[in-house]
Design an enzyme around this catalytic site. Sequence first.
Site, PDB file in Angstrom:
ATOM      1  N   LYS A 127       7.658   9.010   5.451  1.00  0.00           N
ATOM      2  CA  LYS A 127       6.325   9.269   6.004  1.00  0.00           C
ATOM      3  C   LYS A 127       5.964  10.751   5.910  1.00  0.00           C
ATOM      4  O   LYS A 127       4.815  11.100   5.651  1.00  0.00           O
ATOM      5  CB  LYS A 127       6.245   8.781   7.453  1.00  0.00           C
ATOM      6  CG  LYS A 127       6.174   7.263   7.541  1.00  0.00           C
ATOM      7  CD  LYS A 127       6.144   6.796   8.982  1.00  0.00           C
ATOM      8  CE  LYS A 127       6.138   5.279   9.064  1.00  0.00           C
ATOM      9  NZ  LYS A 127       6.395   4.807  10.433  1.00  0.00           N
ATOM     10  N   LYS A 182       8.994  -6.291  -3.230  1.00  0.00           N
ATOM     11  CA  LYS A 182       8.640  -7.117  -2.088  1.00  0.00           C
ATOM     12  C   LYS A 182       7.121  -7.221  -1.956  1.00  0.00           C
ATOM     13  O   LYS A 182       6.413  -6.260  -2.241  1.00  0.00           O
ATOM     14  CB  LYS A 182       9.206  -6.464  -0.813  1.00  0.00           C
ATOM     15  CG  LYS A 182       9.916  -7.434   0.097  1.00  0.00           C
ATOM     16  CD  LYS A 182      10.527  -6.714   1.280  1.00  0.00           C
ATOM     17  CE  LYS A 182       9.575  -6.695   2.449  1.00  0.00           C
ATOM     18  NZ  LYS A 182      10.153  -6.120   3.658  1.00  0.00           N
ATOM     19  N   LYS A 233       1.808  -5.471   2.283  1.00  0.00           N
ATOM     20  CA  LYS A 233       0.461  -5.338   2.822  1.00  0.00           C
ATOM     21  C   LYS A 233      -0.344  -4.275   2.093  1.00  0.00           C
ATOM     22  O   LYS A 233      -1.539  -4.381   1.918  1.00  0.00           O
ATOM     23  CB  LYS A 233       0.614  -4.883   4.276  1.00  0.00           C
ATOM     24  CG  LYS A 233      -0.195  -5.638   5.269  1.00  0.00           C
ATOM     25  CD  LYS A 233       0.184  -5.184   6.666  1.00  0.00           C
ATOM     26  CE  LYS A 233       0.722  -6.346   7.445  1.00  0.00           C
ATOM     27  NZ  LYS A 233       0.913  -6.065   8.860  1.00  0.00           N
TER      28      LYS A 233
END
Length: 353
Positions: free
Chosen positions: A115, A216, A219
Amino acid sequence: MSDDKPVILTCAQPTGVLTMGNYLGAVKNWASMLDDHDCYFGVVDLHAITVQYTPAELRRNTLSCVAQYIACGLDPERASIFIQSHVTGHTELAWLLSCTTPIGELQRMTQFKEKAAKLGFKTSGENDVKFTHEGARAGASVNAGLLMYPVLMAADILLYNADKVPVGNDQRQHLELCRDIAQRFNNSHSPTFKIPEPYIPKSGARIMSLQEPSRKMSKSDENSTATLFILDQPDVLKKKIMSAVTDSGSEIRAAEDKPGVSNLLQIHSSLSGVPLDDLEAEFTGKGYGDLKRAVADVVISAMEPVGQRYKELIEDKSYLESVLKNGAATAQKRAYKMLAKVYRKAGFVERPR
Ligand code: TRP
């Protein structure tokens, strides 16, 4: 919800719409654990503000998240569903635990580093973490909340003295840290916290991107056709599935050299309950188009009631409020007990009654 069942706690950040990967990999499994466990499910709005956000959107996403999980089968009659900020104790315990957690341990967290990197910061060295501010966007900074994120997560878990915590692979390191934090507290005071175990469900399917089946399903995939969302309309689901990437050859079987086809078979199998072997047999001699049509049918008919239920729930504010009120009350009861115990052991003067 009796006291003798093991306590399961899990939480999710309120970030938009769940994917088919979330549904099949996690949510569906939790729903199957409700009967044998005392279940707590938190929507962690306090975690959501560790990155840039918009207040109105956070509020909307938080309620939507609650409605989505219920629509997916998380039954509020059998699980306490609550919003993290509704329960006193999460932030208090996080503060207390932060005072025994070395900064270095937090700076080493993979997710923190990722992040921070997204904000333009680079960490140097494994143990000696210095932030080299390389190309941070104007005004960007790494806030203390981002660093504290795993401590708040540890507090979520320890506040309920959870036995088991269902988490995805990406959260294992955070759970490991939580165990260390709990152990440290127990060692310096006396046994207080149970050491929570990760709970990896047996049948959790790993659903991959429809466009890049080596990755994977996510979103936040930039390619909007790669991800099936549980609230997609039937025609959208169909379009995405029909344009899924397949593999060379024409045989329909689940195998490592057939990641695209395997993924489609897996989605089908997880939803229909038909074992992979039987599906392979069923599709012998048929083409990829047949498989895709069948998968689309299964997905659409599984998601239709979910979408329908979601719509009813999101329009029924008073029902959602009652679920959250009950959930928070049950959670609060357990949380207060734990918090009082921890405060006492940590040497705080008991609150006047
Ligand atoms: N960090 C978790 C995630 O992003 C969410 C989370 C917060 C969580 N607190 C938790 C998960 C406690 C399990 C238990 O997925």
